[in-house]
Design a protein around this motif. Structure first.
Motif, mmCIF file in Angstrom:
data_model
loop_
_atom_site.group_PDB
_atom_site.id
_atom_site.type_symbol
_atom_site.label_atom_id
_atom_site.label_comp_id
_atom_site.label_asym_id
_atom_site.label_seq_id
_atom_site.Cartn_x
_atom_site.Cartn_y
_atom_site.Cartn_z
ATOM 1 N N GLY A 516 0.861 -1.185 0.000
ATOM 2 C CA GLY A 516 0.000 0.000 0.000
ATOM 3 C C GLY A 516 0.894 1.231 0.000
ATOM 4 O O GLY A 516 1.941 1.249 -0.664
ATOM 5 N N TYR A 517 0.499 2.286 0.778
ATOM 6 C CA TYR A 517 1.309 3.510 0.825
ATOM 7 C C TYR A 517 2.506 3.314 1.763
ATOM 8 O O TYR A 517 2.374 2.668 2.803
ATOM 9 C CB TYR A 517 0.470 4.684 1.304
ATOM 10 C CG TYR A 517 -0.506 5.135 0.239
ATOM 11 C CD1 TYR A 517 -0.069 5.898 -0.834
ATOM 12 C CD2 TYR A 517 -1.853 4.787 0.303
ATOM 13 C CE1 TYR A 517 -0.955 6.300 -1.824
ATOM 14 C CE2 TYR A 517 -2.742 5.179 -0.681
ATOM 15 C CZ TYR A 517 -2.275 5.938 -1.750
ATOM 16 O OH TYR A 517 -3.144 6.316 -2.730
ATOM 17 N N TYR A 518 3.674 3.850 1.400
ATOM 18 C CA TYR A 518 4.851 3.753 2.245
ATOM 19 C C TYR A 518 5.725 5.006 2.044
ATOM 20 O O TYR A 518 5.532 5.758 1.079
ATOM 21 C CB TYR A 518 5.666 2.487 1.926
ATOM 22 C CG TYR A 518 6.078 2.365 0.487
ATOM 23 C CD1 TYR A 518 7.200 3.026 -0.002
ATOM 24 C CD2 TYR A 518 5.328 1.581 -0.400
ATOM 25 C CE1 TYR A 518 7.555 2.926 -1.331
ATOM 26 C CE2 TYR A 518 5.668 1.477 -1.727
ATOM 27 C CZ TYR A 518 6.787 2.152 -2.199
ATOM 28 O OH TYR A 518 7.133 2.076 -3.521
ATOM 29 N N LEU A 519 6.675 5.181 2.978
ATOM 30 C CA LEU A 519 7.618 6.307 2.890
ATOM 31 C C LEU A 519 8.929 5.750 2.360
ATOM 32 O O LEU A 519 9.424 4.752 2.884
ATOM 33 C CB LEU A 519 7.852 6.912 4.276
ATOM 34 C CG LEU A 519 6.620 7.547 4.949
ATOM 35 C CD1 LEU A 519 6.731 7.462 6.462
ATOM 36 C CD2 LEU A 519 6.507 8.995 4.513
ATOM 37 N N GLU A 520 9.467 6.365 1.325
ATOM 38 C CA GLU A 520 10.710 5.842 0.776
ATOM 39 C C GLU A 520 11.860 6.815 1.103
ATOM 40 O O GLU A 520 11.741 8.025 0.871
ATOM 41 C CB GLU A 520 10.604 5.663 -0.739
ATOM 42 C CG GLU A 520 11.785 4.913 -1.305
ATOM 43 C CD GLU A 520 11.521 4.470 -2.740
ATOM 44 O OE1 GLU A 520 11.070 3.317 -2.922
ATOM 45 O OE2 GLU A 520 11.754 5.274 -3.660
ATOM 46 N N VAL A 521 12.955 6.225 1.672
ATOM 47 C CA VAL A 521 14.106 7.050 2.061
ATOM 48 C C VAL A 521 15.345 6.479 1.372
ATOM 49 O O VAL A 521 15.606 5.273 1.424
ATOM 50 C CB VAL A 521 14.292 7.003 3.600
ATOM 51 C CG1 VAL A 521 15.487 7.871 4.033
ATOM 52 C CG2 VAL A 521 13.016 7.469 4.305
ATOM 53 N N THR A 522 16.078 7.333 0.690
ATOM 54 C CA THR A 522 17.281 6.828 0.013
ATOM 55 C C THR A 522 18.338 6.447 1.062
ATOM 56 O O THR A 522 18.343 6.974 2.184
ATOM 57 C CB THR A 522 17.867 7.901 -0.931
ATOM 58 O OG1 THR A 522 18.013 9.093 -0.176
ATOM 59 C CG2 THR A 522 16.980 8.148 -2.121
ATOM 60 N N LYS A 523 19.236 5.527 0.662
ATOM 61 C CA LYS A 523 20.203 4.951 1.606
ATOM 62 C C LYS A 523 21.049 6.036 2.290
ATOM 63 O O LYS A 523 21.357 5.962 3.482
ATOM 64 C CB LYS A 523 21.113 3.955 0.876
ATOM 65 C CG LYS A 523 20.357 2.677 0.491
ATOM 66 C CD LYS A 523 20.972 1.448 1.109
ATOM 67 C CE LYS A 523 19.997 0.289 1.098
ATOM 68 N NZ LYS A 523 20.238 -0.716 0.101
ATOM 69 N N SER A 524 21.372 7.088 1.534
ATOM 70 C CA SER A 524 22.255 8.110 2.098
ATOM 71 C C SER A 524 21.602 8.882 3.252
ATOM 72 O O SER A 524 22.283 9.571 4.010
ATOM 73 C CB SER A 524 22.687 9.070 0.997
ATOM 74 O OG SER A 524 21.523 9.598 0.402
ATOM 75 N N ASN A 525 20.249 8.790 3.343
ATOM 76 C CA ASN A 525 19.555 9.551 4.388
ATOM 77 C C ASN A 525 19.066 8.685 5.539
ATOM 78 O O ASN A 525 18.300 9.154 6.398
ATOM 79 C CB ASN A 525 18.343 10.263 3.781
ATOM 80 C CG ASN A 525 18.772 11.431 2.899
ATOM 81 O OD1 ASN A 525 19.652 12.198 3.301
ATOM 82 N ND2 ASN A 525 18.207 11.522 1.718
ATOM 83 N N LEU A 526 19.448 7.426 5.564
ATOM 84 C CA LEU A 526 18.881 6.497 6.554
ATOM 85 C C LEU A 526 19.154 6.944 7.994
ATOM 86 O O LEU A 526 18.338 6.717 8.881
ATOM 87 C CB LEU A 526 19.434 5.078 6.322
ATOM 88 C CG LEU A 526 18.813 4.331 5.128
ATOM 89 C CD1 LEU A 526 19.442 2.953 4.974
ATOM 90 C CD2 LEU A 526 17.301 4.199 5.278
ATOM 91 N N HIS A 527 20.257 7.614 8.166
ATOM 92 C CA HIS A 527 20.597 8.041 9.531
ATOM 93 C C HIS A 527 19.609 9.081 10.052
ATOM 94 O O HIS A 527 19.527 9.342 11.227
ATOM 95 C CB HIS A 527 22.030 8.584 9.563
ATOM 96 C CG HIS A 527 22.217 9.771 8.653
ATOM 97 N ND1 HIS A 527 22.301 9.671 7.276
ATOM 98 C CD2 HIS A 527 22.317 11.090 8.939
ATOM 99 C CE1 HIS A 527 22.436 10.857 6.743
ATOM 100 N NE2 HIS A 527 22.456 11.760 7.743
ATOM 101 N N LEU A 528 18.813 9.667 9.169
ATOM 102 C CA LEU A 528 17.853 10.693 9.608
ATOM 103 C C LEU A 528 16.479 10.110 9.946
ATOM 104 O O LEU A 528 15.559 10.820 10.347
ATOM 105 C CB LEU A 528 17.701 11.748 8.512
ATOM 106 C CG LEU A 528 18.963 12.561 8.154
ATOM 107 C CD1 LEU A 528 18.709 13.436 6.933
ATOM 108 C CD2 LEU A 528 19.365 13.445 9.343
#
Ligand SMILES: Nc1ncnc2c1ncn2[C@@H]1O[C@H](COP(=O)(O)OP(=O)(O)OP(=O)(O)O)[C@@H](O)[C@H]1O
Length: 921
Positions: A516-528
């Motif tokens: 369904g709906y999800y939030l996608e975060v690129t690998k470089s921002n995972l620490h945030l």
């Protein structure tokens, strides 16, 4: 491997195979040998096996097999279709056993279907009937309908201005039964007739597209007879014999119409018509896989009550199509069809194909045309309204059948909204027929309102995704729409807020079917990523998370969207049911629209082409003053004008008119214009003449030109005589007969004798009004013996050795044919023309040969003639012993000798010489 063998093998066995549909040879690539059934089957993919199973159930069709966005065709179907459709034929396979295939995009399939149907083929549409992946194995496919030339519902396949009837026929030793069924409108007619010719005459009025006959009868003599009289039927289909059986057919019809007896349809004493009607209805249901609810009426068609004409007379007179190319241009319909709607166009074609036989009905139409032709402002007003009216009949047919979409509802709504205006305009008219049309047009205000309130202005074609119901029509739907749109807004707000909270500028809310709906975060921002994000999936460059808040909104958005689509579909079905309920009233309105449009078309022609109102009465008079041919006068080039002619026929003294005149003078034209004028008058149209009185005709017969029916296995002369015989047997004193050069298909004397005897018979026994054009000038003498025969000829003038056609019909007989002048005009080589003149001169001298035939000169071979003359001693002593000549030729020899002595004309001398030469050879 033979295709049919492969198909048979597939039917016989069932083996699980690889899934790739393109791999339809054995996995090892080995060529399957003939007869190796199991291995052949093993070489097929499950998809191909499914294809072959479906195809086995529909062997006589071109099978359109749905694969994704394409319809694919295989084997012989592919070969045939690629040729007709001019599309690339490919092959799916490896190794030597290639399966021919071709495909067409789903979205443009209609025009391809139309082409195949036009060739008389049937097309079976095989669709996926379940979602991919919803069950084990390959997706289920079924034939959802079969489109045949006579069974078409699709707007794009149907020709809007033409009817599209199926004709079913059934016969036994007592006679013939027929049924006509228009699948797109539900129009259903049944009839009985004493013979195939009579039945064909009734069927031909609507130019059926397909003939349905009992199984095993396709090649019977009866079907051959029918087909020869229905030359425009492109296809013959066979139906189950039992479906035609009258008792069974009656039961079938009773249950379809939910009636106790068929008497209301006039069919209780008509077993043959019943058999045909039952089979036609069953064919519709079987091919379209529908209960055919829109077929809610059936009527018996009687032959009496209209002006009868067989197909060949209609074709000879070019009523619906021109003989040149079979198109409308150059036909009477092409000239008179100025209708605005398709409904009107189809009505007008029916009126011309089957003019009226009742005086009150004819007068009612003529009154209407008179009124409308006098008022150009009204014509403009009515035309303006009609332009807004769609094909009510076919729209209603489609919607009642469950085949329509929201666009059809919208088009219907817009059209219905125009009807009260049309009704009001017609109610202002004086003519009773026009007034009577107003009633049905004002009977549907609620449905028009309902459709106007419910459907948006520009609905999408597909129903599945909704979006066609107007806001404000249904409260619950409005709430769901609001919810799903606002839900989407909320998601956007969440995305913006989360970007700000986390400081991840590239954060995105996305959707897929799994999470369904999800939030996608690129690998470089995972620490945030904050602690409250729940990890769901890792991809190559990013991670996917959900939050409880996101899930809650997802629920709202998705379910609202789904419920909205389901509710729209339900509302669509309700509206469709309302249309089906109102179908009989819509049809009456459609009938009124069509009638108004056709009358308006007649009125427009009357005023623009200078037609006049004919006087139609019960007499046997036919009198036309300054008449014109309605089509020829419109086809003349710039600077040419049509020469009007008077024709008067009267049972007292001018029942049979013998028309002579040179070739090209205009004999056929004047005769056809008389027939077309009578036909137009009885169809309710004004006519191209200064004045016309038409005594009601019961039939129009024509025997015109050498309609070449060699394809039917008959010689030209045989066809001519068969048609003449039909006329002599069926004409009455109320009929109008056009005979053009009867007897020309045989030798001169036979032809003349036949023509003379036919004319005598028509005069003495039938007393039908007859126009008889002939090149046998001897027929002119008939007027001396028969009181009701009048001679007319078409005047020509000779000037400077040229013939000038005056096109004027004058009393008396023609003296010459001017055939050679016409041949010269046509560009025959001058040598041939010269020789023809020479022969003509000889013939006209009236000299007969030994057998009593007109003597035709044979041009002598000068060398041989000289030898012959020398042998005979014509120019002195014989150079060789003269052959012994029979007594009859001795005379010729004497003449020839004296010709030499007496200086007779060279032509006579040459003729005698030629004759001698023949004898000597
Ligand atoms: N009244 C007319 N006014 C103007 N043109 C005419 C008229 N009648 C005939 N024509 C022209 O003459 C042509 C020949 O006429 P039509 O075919 O009727 O001649 P016909 O006498 O029947 O010839 P044939 O004996 O060779 O069959 C027509 O195609 C038409 O163009």
């Amino acid at each position: 491997m033979a295709v049919t063998q492969q198909m048979k093998a597939a039917k016989a066995a069932a083996v699980e195979l690889p899934v790739d549909p393109t791999q339809d040879v054995a996995p090892d690539g080995e060529k399957a040998s003939e007869g190796s059934g199991a291995r052949e089957i093993a070489s097929l993919t499950p998809m191909m096996r499914q294809y072959l199973e479906v195809k086995a159930l529909h062997p006589d069709t071109v099978l359109f097999f749905r694969l994704g966005d394409f319809y694919e065709m295989f084997f012989e179907d592919a070969v045939k279709a690629s040729e007709i459709l001019q599309i690339t034929l490919t092959a799916r396979a490896k190794g030597a056993d290639k399966v021919p295939m071709c495909g067409i995009p789903y979205h443009s399939s209609r025009r391809y279907i139309a082409r195949l149907i036009g060739e008389g083929l049937k097309v079976a549409i095989c669709e996926q009937v379940e979602e991919a992946g919803s069950g084990p194995g390959i997706v289920r496919r079924e034939v959802t309908r079969v489109i045949t030339p006579g069974m078409v519902l699709d707007e794009e396949v149907l020709e809007p201005r033409d009817s599209n009837f199926l004709a079913a026929v059934y016969w036994n030793e007592k006679g013939f039964g027929g049924a006509l069924l228009e699948a797109s409108t539900g129009e259903f007619l049944a009839m009985e007739a004493g013979s195939a010719a009579e039945l064909a005459e009734s069927l031909s009025r609507v130019e059926p597209r397909e003939l349905l006959v009992p199984a095993g009868q396709r090649n019977s003599a009866e079907v051959a007879q029918l087909c020869s009289r229905l030359p425009r039927v492109p296809a013959v289909a066979e139906g189950e014999v039992a479906a035609f059986e009258p008792a069974r057919a009656a039961g079938y019809l009773r249950s379809h119409f939910a009636v106790q007896s068929l008497s209301a349809f006039g069919l209780d004493d008509a077993p043959l018509a019943t058999g045909a009607a039952g089979a036609a209805l069953r064919y519709l249901k079987d091919t379209q896989k529908t209960p055919a609810a829109h077929v809610d009426r059936l009527s018996r068609q009687e032959r009496s009550g209209s002006l009868l004409m067989d197909e060949s007379s209609r074709a000879n007179l070019e009523v619906l199509r021109s003989q040149r190319d079979g198109g409308r241009k150059g036909s009477l319909l092409g000239v008179l069809d100025r209708t605005v709607t398709s409904l009107g166009a189809r009505k007008l074609a029916r009126w011309l194909a089957s003019p009226l036989g009742s005086l009150p009905e004819i007068h009612a139409r003529l009154d209407s045309v008179e009124e409308l032709s006098a008022k150009s402002v009204w014509r403009e007003e009515l035309t303006g309204i009609l332009k807004e009216v769609a094909d009510l009949e076919r729209l209603t047919g489609r919607l009642s059948l469950g085949a329509g979409n929201a666009r059809d509802l919208r088009a219907l709504g817009v059209s219905l909204a125009q009807l009260p205006r049309l009704g009001a305009a017609l109610a202002r008219c004086q003519a009773s027929l026009l007034q009577s049309l107003a009633g049905p047009l004002t009977a549907l205000p609620e449905l028009a309102n309902l459709l106007a309130r419910s459907v948006v202005d520009e609905p999408p074609v597909a129903l599945k995704e909704g979006g066609f119901i107007r806001q404000g029509y249904h409260a619950e739907l409005d709430r769901l729409v609001e919810l799903s749109t606002s839900g989407k807004d909320v998601l956007l707000k969440i995305e913006a807020r989360e970007k700000e909270r986390t400081g991840i500028g590239s954060l995105k809310i996305r959707y897929n079917k799994v999470f369904g709906y999800y939030l996608e975060v690129t690998k470089s921002n995972l620490h945030l990523v904050p602690a409250d994000y729940i990890r769901k999936q890792t991809t190559v460059g990013a991670e996917r998370f959900v939050t409880p808040e996101l899930k809650e909104h997802e629920e709202q958005v998705l379910t609202a969207e789904e419920r909205r689509c389901a509710l729209e579909l339900q509302l669509f079905e309700e509206l469709r049911a309302k249309v089906a309920q109102a179908a009989p009233r819509i049809r009456s309105a459609a009938e009124a629209v069509a009638t108004a449009d056709a009358l308006l078309s007649f009125a427009r022609c009357a005023s623009e082409y200078g037609y006049t109102r004919p006087e139609v009465d019960a007499s046997e008079v036919l009198s036309i003053t300054a008449g014109r041919h309605p089509v020829v006068e419109r086809m003349l080039g710039a600077g040419e004008s049509f020469v009007p002619n008077d024709v008067r026929m009267d049972p007292e003294d001018a029942q049979l008119l013998v028309i002579t005149g040179p070739n090209m003078a205009g004999k056929s034209t004047v005769m056809r214009q008389v027939a077309l004028t009578a036909l137009m008058a009885q169809a309710g149209s004004f006519v191209p003449a200064k004045a016309a009185r038409i005594g009601l005709c019961d039939r129009i017969f024509t025997r015109v030109g050498a309609a070449d029916n060699l394809a039917r296995g008959q010689s030209t002369f045989m066809v001519e005589m068969t048609e003449t015989s039909h006329i002599l047997h069926h004409a009455t004193n109320k009929s109008l007969i056009i005979l053009d050069e009867i007897g020309r298909g045989t030798s001169t004397f036979d032809g003349l004798s036949i023509a003379w005897a036919v004319a005598e018979h028509l005069h003495d026994h039938v007393s039908a009004r007859t126009l008889f054009a002939t090149h046998y000038h001897e027929l002119v003498d008939l007027a001396r013996e028969r009181s009701k025969v009048k001679n007319l000829c078409i005047a020509v003038k000779e000037q400077g050795g040229k013939v000038i056609f005056l096109r004027k019909l004058i009393p008396g007989g023609a003296s010459r044919s001017y055939g050679i002048e016409v041949a010269k005009l046509a560009g025959l080589p001058s040598e041939v023309v010269g020789r023809a003149r020479e022969l003509l001169q000889n013939l006209e001298s009236g000299e007969l040969d030994d057998a009593g035939r007109p003597r035709v000169a044979v041009r002598p071979n000068p060398k041989k003639a000289a030898v012959a003359a020398g042998q005979l001693g014509l120019f002195g002593e014989p150079v060789a012993p003269a052959p012994t000549l029979p007594a009859s030729h001795q005379k010729a020899l004497e003449v020839l000798k004296s010709a030499a002595i007496n200086n007779l004309t060279p032509l006579d001398a040459l003729n005698l010489l030629a004759k001698l030469q023949r004898e000597l050879e």
